[in-house]
Design an enzyme around this catalytic site. Structure first.
Site, PDB file in Angstrom:
ATOM      1  N   GLY A   8      33.234  79.023  61.534  1.00  0.00           N
ATOM      2  CA  GLY A   8      32.221  77.796  61.216  1.00  0.00           C
ATOM      3  C   GLY A   8      32.352  76.485  60.774  1.00  0.00           C
ATOM      4  N   TYR A 144      23.635  78.763  43.255  1.00  0.00           N
ATOM      5  CA  TYR A 144      24.341  78.477  44.492  1.00  0.00           C
ATOM      6  C   TYR A 144      23.630  77.300  44.747  1.00  0.00           C
ATOM      7  CZ  TYR A 144      24.915  76.932  49.794  1.00  0.00           C
ATOM      8  OH  TYR A 144      24.892  76.322  50.672  1.00  0.00           O
TER       9      TYR A 144
END
Length: 254
Positions: A8, A144
């Protein structure tokens, strides 16, 4: 030093730094993934100087193991992070603790160590990979967003601690990015709704990030480009900043 760099955005940053001439340390929790990332880096970047460390940076012991393996760094990119959709009322204390240990405390522990050496040498770069979700807290994963908002405060505070030292500290704010995890997430949603992955990506943006100005997911390389610049000597007057690479999602002119 790039944490969470076996794939990623992290791996893209590692590749970008290697292209710029840095010796790169790849980190991951599994030896197989670390070895695969190093092999990919060395295959695609001839002559790249890279090595790997296996440790669980979501724990104090894992951070200490990394520090012992690699005592010094001139550039620290705290990219490690976890995310997941969960209704607020289902997020229990263990979830909150896990997100803070991985997303926040890993960066705290590593910056606390590596910043001291950078300060002593009079040069260094520290980055925290945050998210546009820090400014635009998503209702579907509040924990988050809050953890990423905490990185904003951490980065600004550390930049003040290191004022005048030659060490810069910044956060990087990506938006939706076409990483392996995001691709799998979109594919799952596409299957549920009976549309193609391309159509689902457009639907996701329209429904969840309608203010996007690029109207697409960014590539990991596009995020990495900003990180490499912020890590370079050319970015010497950029510190204490939140650098956005989120495609214009955040509704702000600041």
């Amino acid at each position: 030093m790039v944490t969470g760099s076996t794939g990623g955005i992290g791996l893209a940053i590692a590749k970008g730094l290697a292209d710029a001439g840095a010796t790169v340390v790849i980190y991951g929790r599994e030896q197989e993934r670390v070895d695969a990332a190093l092999a990919q880096l060395r295959t695609t970047r001839a002559g790249a100087q890279a090595r790997g460390v296996v440790a669980d940076l979501g724990t104090a012991g894992g951070c200490q193991a990394l520090i012992e393996a690699e005592p010094d760094a001139d550039i620290l990119v705290n990219n490690l992070g976890i995310y997941g959709v969960k209704a607020f009322f289902d997020i229990d204390d263990a979830d909150w603790e896990a997100f803070f240990q991985v997303n926040v405390m890993s960066g705290v522990r590593l910056a606390r160590h590596y910043a001291q050496g950078m300060k002593a040498r009079g040069w260094g770069r520290i980055q925290f990979i945050s998210s546009e979700s820090a400014l635009n807290i998503p209702a579907e994963m509040v924990h988050y967003g809050v953890s990423k908002a905490a990185l904003q405060g951490l980065s600004r505070g550390l930049a003040k601690v290191l004022a005048g030292s030659g060490v810069t500290v910044n956060t990087i704010l990506p938006g939706p990015t076409r990483t392996e995890g995001a691709i799998a997430f979109i594919a799952g949603m596409a299957q549920e709704r009976g549309v193609s992955a391309t159509e689902m990506e457009a639907l996701f943006l329209a429904e969840n990030r309608p203010s996007s100005l690029i109207r697409r997911f960014a590539s990991p390389e596009e995020v990495a480009n900003l990180c490499v610049y912020a890590a370079s000597p050319q970015a010497s007057a950029t510190t204490g900043a939140a650098l956005r690479v989120e495609g214009g999602i955040v509704e702000s002119i600041a």
